[in-house]
Design a protein around this motif. Structure first.
Motif, short mmCIF file in Angstrom:
data_model
loop_
_atom_site.label_atom_id
_atom_site.label_comp_id
_atom_site.label_asym_id
_atom_site.label_seq_id
_atom_site.Cartn_x
_atom_site.Cartn_y
_atom_site.Cartn_z
N ALA A 200 0.83 -1.21 0.00
CA ALA A 200 0.00 0.00 0.00
C ALA A 200 0.86 1.26 0.00
O ALA A 200 0.54 2.25 -0.68
CB ALA A 200 -0.92 0.00 1.22
N GLY A 201 1.98 1.23 0.74
CA GLY A 201 2.87 2.37 0.75
C GLY A 201 3.50 2.62 -0.59
O GLY A 201 3.59 3.77 -1.06
N ALA A 202 3.94 1.56 -1.26
CA ALA A 202 4.51 1.71 -2.61
C ALA A 202 3.47 2.25 -3.58
O ALA A 202 3.78 3.09 -4.45
CB ALA A 202 5.06 0.37 -3.10
N GLY A 203 2.22 1.80 -3.44
CA GLY A 203 1.16 2.31 -4.30
C GLY A 203 0.89 3.79 -4.06
O GLY A 203 0.70 4.57 -5.01
N GLY A 204 0.88 4.19 -2.79
CA GLY A 204 0.66 5.60 -2.48
C GLY A 204 1.77 6.48 -3.00
O GLY A 204 1.52 7.56 -3.55
N VAL A 205 3.02 6.02 -2.84
CA VAL A 205 4.16 6.80 -3.34
C VAL A 205 4.12 6.91 -4.86
O VAL A 205 4.36 7.99 -5.43
CB VAL A 205 5.47 6.15 -2.86
CG1 VAL A 205 6.66 6.74 -3.60
CG2 VAL A 205 5.64 6.32 -1.36
N SER A 206 3.80 5.81 -5.53
CA SER A 206 3.76 5.82 -7.00
C SER A 206 2.65 6.71 -7.53
O SER A 206 2.80 7.32 -8.61
CB SER A 206 3.57 4.39 -7.51
OG SER A 206 4.61 3.55 -7.08
N SER A 207 1.55 6.82 -6.79
CA SER A 207 0.43 7.65 -7.26
C SER A 207 0.75 9.14 -7.25
O SER A 207 -0.01 9.95 -7.80
CB SER A 207 -0.81 7.38 -6.42
OG SER A 207 -0.61 7.82 -5.08
#
Length: 445
Positions: A200-207
């Motif tokens: 979830a953290g990687a997804g938030g950063v990528s967004s």
């Protein structure tokens, strides 16, 4: 079992003091910011003030709730792990695992309710101070009165009770299995939660790259992503500590001698128990790096544009500074609390080492090396999580990749973390070593 739990708390108040302290601070943070929701919903509050108060209650209250849950759980887990001998004795005298679980969970419930009651007045005072801060910066109308209502009370009670009782259940289940001679299973819940937080953290950063440069919500995804990645790394902190010792164990022992060899051996054997120390350390560094650097980049971008800061910009800056303040204070308290509990519990170990020929100075050097190793582990993974959020935000908000502020903010964060970890360990160990070796071994036995 309820009377036994009350007697247990009454007979050993010092053992529960650390958990009570963590729960009181946690309940205070939870209720002080959730009272902003009560204040925003009061009659006569204008829309702008209500929006600011709701934002503060939602954003900072969300951060605070996560920190509170982590802190209470880690502190109570350390407490239960220190009671292995007591739990083993209860099992040998006929107590069933279910009875022991009920006793420990009732103890946690008593401490949680006491912490909630003790935190009510400080929460009211702190909530008024937060409201006054918003009024002084013209973000909330001066005629708005602070309201401490059902939202704050319910949030404080349920978060404190759930964190305490839930952590007690998980910790005592492992302890009773160990007392029965069973091999402790790997925590699937921690593994699944850690993986989910990292993803979830990687997804938030990528967004972050999907937002425009001037989008008001640009800062939210990288900061939330960095916070989630910090928690993900914290969940795997025991394994990461063992991996780091595998790479640096021999160099550490070679440079520091016998004290370093003992420190490396102890860290490998106690890596699971030290998760309660590494969790707040990694979260503190990751969150502080992400929030402070992102806010600094945002301020530079606004100054370079020549535009006057809007109310939303002031709200965001105030919230970020409040969040960092909460992180610094709460994480340092949890670090000191966990380190004190973990180090003072080792009086028997220190006594045996001294009886085997180690001098107090060698024991102190061993503890110092352990503190440095923990600090390095926490700084490395916390910095990785923080930079994972800062770099995408800097790339979108400015023309660079890394913030122009340089390493000074990072060095300040590391200094606070190192001082909290190493100094607390050494002071606690020095205090423990004042007890004669024979007496400390006899007490531990």
């Amino acid at each position: 079992m309820f009377l036994l739990a009350l007697r247990s708390v009454g007979q050993r108040p010092g053992r529960f003091l650390g958990t009570l302290l963590a729960a009181v601070f946690g309940a205070t943070i939870t209720m002080m910011f959730n009272s902003m929701h009560d204040t925003a919903g009061a009659a006569g509050v204008d829309d702008t003030s209500a929006e600011t108060l709701s934002l503060a209650g939602g954003v900072v209250g969300g951060y605070g709730t996560l920190l509170v849950f982590f802190a209470i759980a880690s502190t109570l887990t350390v407490n239960v792990r220190q009671r292995d001998e007591e739990i083993r004795l209860l099992r040998n005298t006929g107590a069933t695992p279910a009875q022991i679980k009920r006793m420990v969970m009732l103890e946690a419930l008593v401490v949680a309710v006491a912490a909630f009651l003790l935190a009510i007045i400080p929460s009211m005072l702190a909530g008024r101070a937060v409201l006054r801060m918003f009024q002084d910066t013209d973000q909330v109308a001066a005629d708005v009165d602070h309201v401490f209502g059902p939202i704050a009370m319910a949030a404080g009670l349920w978060i404190t009770v759930l964190a305490s009782v839930g952590a007690a259940f998980l910790a005592v289940r492992r302890a009773t299995r160990a007392a029965a001679g069973e091999r402790a299973p790997r925590s699937r819940l921690r593994t699944v939660g850690g993986v989910a937080a990292l993803v979830a953290g990687a997804g938030g950063v990528s967004s972050t790259f999907a937002f425009d440069t001037s989008d008001p919500a640009l800062m939210a995804p990288p900061i939330y992503g960095a916070i989630l990645m910090s928690m993900g790394f914290a969940a795997f902190s025991p394994a990461m500590l063992r991996a780091l010792l595998g790479l640096l164990g021999r160099p550490i022992a070679g440079v520091t001698g016998a004290s370093g060899y003992l420190a490396v051996h102890n860290l490998r054997q106690r890596s699971g128990q030290l998760a309660g120390v590494l969790m707040p350390l990694i979260c503190f560094i990751g969150m502080a790096v992400a929030v402070l650097y992102a806010q600094a980049v945002q301020n530079d971008a606004l100054d370079a544009s020549g535009l006057t800061r809007s109310v939303e910009d002031k709200n965001l800056e105030t919230l970020n500074l409040v969040v960092v303040g909460i992180i610094v204070v709460f994480s340092c308290i949890m670090l000191i609390n966990s380190l004190y509990a973990a180090t003072s519990y080792r009086s028997g170990e220190f006594g045996r080492q001294r009886l085997a020929g180690a001098t107090p100075a060698q024991v102190l050097r061993m503890v110092g090396v352990e503190g440095v190793a923990l600090t390095v582990t926490g700084v490395f993974f916390g910095t990785v999580a923080g930079l994972a959020g800062v770099i995408p935000f800097t790339m979108v908000r400015s023309d660079g990749v890394l913030p122009e502020q340089g390493p000074w903010i990072w060095l300040g964060i590391v200094a606070v973390a190192a001082a909290s970890t190493v100094v607390t360990s050494l002071l606690t160990a020095r205090r423990t070593l004042r007890v004669p070796a024979v007496e400390s071994v006899a007490v531990a036995a």
